[in-house]
Write a protein that holds these residues in place. Structure first.
Motif, PDB file in Angstrom:
ATOM      1  N   GLU A   1      32.034  44.511  65.034  1.00 49.45           N
ATOM      2  CA  GLU A   1      30.590  44.670  65.201  1.00 49.45           C
ATOM      3  C   GLU A   1      29.862  43.610  64.388  1.00 49.45           C
ATOM      4  OE1 GLU A   1      26.933  45.184  65.965  1.00 49.45           O
ATOM      5  OE2 GLU A   1      28.420  46.302  67.124  1.00 49.45           O
ATOM      6  N   PRO A   2      29.137  42.676  65.042  1.00 57.41           N
ATOM      7  CA  PRO A   2      28.499  41.583  64.308  1.00 57.41           C
ATOM      8  C   PRO A   2      27.238  41.979  63.541  1.00 57.41           C
ATOM      9  CG  PRO A   2      27.977  41.404  66.621  1.00 57.41           C
ATOM     10  CD  PRO A   2      28.975  42.531  66.481  1.00 57.41           C
ATOM     11  N   GLU A   3      26.541  42.986  63.992  1.00 61.19           N
ATOM     12  CA  GLU A   3      25.288  43.410  63.338  1.00 61.19           C
ATOM     13  C   GLU A   3      25.634  44.118  62.026  1.00 61.19           C
ATOM     14  OE1 GLU A   3      21.829  44.122  62.009  1.00 61.19           O
ATOM     15  OE2 GLU A   3      21.859  43.115  63.974  1.00 61.19           O
ATOM     16  N   ARG A   4      25.257  43.504  60.917  1.00 59.92           N
ATOM     17  CA  ARG A   4      25.649  44.025  59.592  1.00 59.92           C
ATOM     18  C   ARG A   4      25.205  45.472  59.365  1.00 59.92           C
ATOM     19  NH1 ARG A   4      29.145  40.870  57.463  1.00 59.92           N
ATOM     20  NH2 ARG A   4      28.782  38.646  57.498  1.00 59.92           N
ATOM     21  N   ALA A   5      23.993  45.817  59.760  1.00 57.17           N
ATOM     22  CA  ALA A   5      23.510  47.191  59.553  1.00 57.17           C
ATOM     23  C   ALA A   5      24.345  48.188  60.355  1.00 57.17           C
ATOM     24  CB  ALA A   5      22.038  47.304  59.932  1.00 57.17           C
ATOM     25  N   ALA A   6      24.698  47.832  61.576  1.00 58.67           N
ATOM     26  CA  ALA A   6      25.535  48.709  62.397  1.00 58.67           C
ATOM     27  C   ALA A   6      26.938  48.817  61.803  1.00 58.67           C
ATOM     28  CB  ALA A   6      25.592  48.199  63.840  1.00 58.67           C
ATOM     29  N   ALA A   7      27.491  47.698  61.339  1.00 56.32           N
ATOM     30  CA  ALA A   7      28.826  47.712  60.733  1.00 56.32           C
ATOM     31  C   ALA A   7      28.833  48.565  59.463  1.00 56.32           C
ATOM     32  CB  ALA A   7      29.296  46.294  60.431  1.00 56.32           C
ATOM     33  N   GLU A   8      27.791  48.463  58.655  1.00 55.49           N
ATOM     34  CA  GLU A   8      27.705  49.275  57.437  1.00 55.49           C
ATOM     35  C   GLU A   8      27.562  50.760  57.773  1.00 55.49           C
ATOM     36  OE1 GLU A   8      28.394  48.510  54.293  1.00 55.49           O
ATOM     37  OE2 GLU A   8      28.932  46.578  55.171  1.00 55.49           O
ATOM     38  N   ALA A   9      26.764  51.083  58.781  1.00 57.27           N
ATOM     39  CA  ALA A   9      26.634  52.481  59.211  1.00 57.27           C
ATOM     40  C   ALA A   9      27.974  53.000  59.711  1.00 57.27           C
ATOM     41  CB  ALA A   9      25.562  52.613  60.297  1.00 57.27           C
ATOM     42  N   LEU A  10      28.695  52.187  60.447  1.00 58.82           N
ATOM     43  CA  LEU A  10      30.012  52.563  60.952  1.00 58.82           C
ATOM     44  C   LEU A  10      30.976  52.811  59.791  1.00 58.82           C
ATOM     45  CD1 LEU A  10      32.142  52.970  63.116  1.00 58.82           C
ATOM     46  CD2 LEU A  10      32.218  50.490  63.432  1.00 58.82           C
ATOM     47  N   ARG A  11      31.006  51.904  58.827  1.00 62.90           N
ATOM     48  CA  ARG A  11      31.863  52.103  57.641  1.00 62.90           C
ATOM     49  C   ARG A  11      31.498  53.404  56.920  1.00 62.90           C
ATOM     50  NH1 ARG A  11      30.996  46.210  56.763  1.00 62.90           N
ATOM     51  NH2 ARG A  11      32.953  45.204  57.338  1.00 62.90           N
ATOM     52  N   GLY A  12      30.209  53.661  56.801  1.00 60.60           N
ATOM     53  CA  GLY A  12      29.757  54.896  56.150  1.00 60.60           C
ATOM     54  C   GLY A  12      30.211  56.137  56.904  1.00 60.60           C
ATOM     55  N   ASN A  13      30.086  56.112  58.230  1.00 68.39           N
ATOM     56  CA  ASN A  13      30.535  57.249  59.035  1.00 68.39           C
ATOM     57  C   ASN A  13      32.035  57.469  58.896  1.00 68.39           C
ATOM     58  OD1 ASN A  13      28.087  58.194  60.212  1.00 68.39           O
ATOM     59  ND2 ASN A  13      28.138  56.521  61.697  1.00 68.39           N
ATOM     60  N   LEU A  14      32.813  56.380  58.957  1.00 64.32           N
ATOM     61  CA  LEU A  14      34.271  56.487  58.839  1.00 64.32           C
ATOM     62  C   LEU A  14      34.673  57.047  57.474  1.00 64.32           C
ATOM     63  CD1 LEU A  14      35.194  53.129  60.575  1.00 64.32           C
ATOM     64  CD2 LEU A  14      35.811  55.416  61.416  1.00 64.32           C
ATOM     65  N   ALA A  15      34.013  56.589  56.417  1.00 58.91           N
ATOM     66  CA  ALA A  15      34.321  57.086  55.071  1.00 58.91           C
ATOM     67  C   ALA A  15      33.965  58.569  54.953  1.00 58.91           C
ATOM     68  CB  ALA A  15      33.568  56.266  54.022  1.00 58.91           C
ATOM     69  N   ARG A  16      32.801  58.945  55.437  1.00 59.95           N
ATOM     70  CA  ARG A  16      32.362  60.342  55.363  1.00 59.95           C
ATOM     71  C   ARG A  16      33.309  61.258  56.125  1.00 59.95           C
ATOM     72  NH1 ARG A  16      29.363  62.822  58.826  1.00 59.95           N
ATOM     73  NH2 ARG A  16      28.527  60.922  59.736  1.00 59.95           N
ATOM     74  N   LEU A  17      33.819  60.778  57.274  1.00 60.48           N
ATOM     75  CA  LEU A  17      34.731  61.575  58.097  1.00 60.48           C
ATOM     76  C   LEU A  17      36.178  61.496  57.615  1.00 60.48           C
ATOM     77  CD1 LEU A  17      33.308  60.632  61.613  1.00 60.48           C
ATOM     78  CD2 LEU A  17      32.932  62.758  60.336  1.00 60.48           C
TER      79      LEU A  17
END
Length: 191
Positions: A78-94
């Protein structure tokens, strides 16, 4: 049909009913629950243990759904940094295991050293018209396993120039969206 920014739900597997935070970003278009449910019903016999590539991941809903249903690993691009950070956050939370997120352009990623995947999700931002170049690079670059399955999401009525050895397996429509599952063949089918 697309889910509105805010939160979307994982619909099956061990992460069922988990919510993903979705950033409000231009062009971010999460795959709807209805489409994901249909797709993963199609994939049910083959998802366990597969290595998947979520190219143009956006929210990562497709890849996270695959992890939830037994995929061994998912590479998110995912090239969009904000989307990539949100994705990382979701993966960590889950506490999702087997996930790796890289914040680079999909074509740039595909020019790296290939690792064959058994399943690839190809759902680029519609406005960028990236289906043909990304599909060609997936096929020619060594990114797909011999009998890989490729999911493609595009605007309904859009003509796509996909590799000729990608054999249409199943497809459907939801609103203005066409979604299709292809199987990679080692030979080009005769017309």
């Amino acid at each position: 049909m697309k889910a509105m920014p805010g939160r979307i739900r994982i619909i099956g597997g061990n992460l069922r009913n988990s919510r993903l935070n979705v950033p409000d970003l231009p062009g971010l278009r999460p795959t709807s629950e209805r489409v994901r449910e249909t797709l993963f019903n199609w994939l049910a016999p083959t998802i366990a243990g597969v290595r998947a590539l979520d190219l143009c991941a956006g929210t990562g809903a497709l890849g996270i759904e695959a992890l939830s249903r037994g995929a061994a690993a998912v590479q998110f691009v995912e090239p969009e940094r904000a989307a990539a950070e949100a994705l990382r956050g979701n993966l960590a939370r889950l506490k999702a295991e087997g996930a790796d997120v890289v914040a680079v352009d999909a074509m740039h990623f595909l020019h790296g050293a290939p690792r064959p995947f058994g399943l690839a999700f190809l759902d680029p931002p519609f406005a960028l018209q990236l289906w043909t170049p990304l599909a060609q690079q997936l096929e020619q670059g060594g990114w797909l396993a011999d009998a890989a399955q490729i999911y493609v999401e595009s605007p309904r009525g859009q003509s796509l120039a996909l590799p000729p050895n990608w054999v249409s397996h199943r497809e459907g429509h939801a609103g203005d969206v066409r979604y299709a599952l292809y199987r990679r063949s080692q030979s080009v089918p005769l017309s």
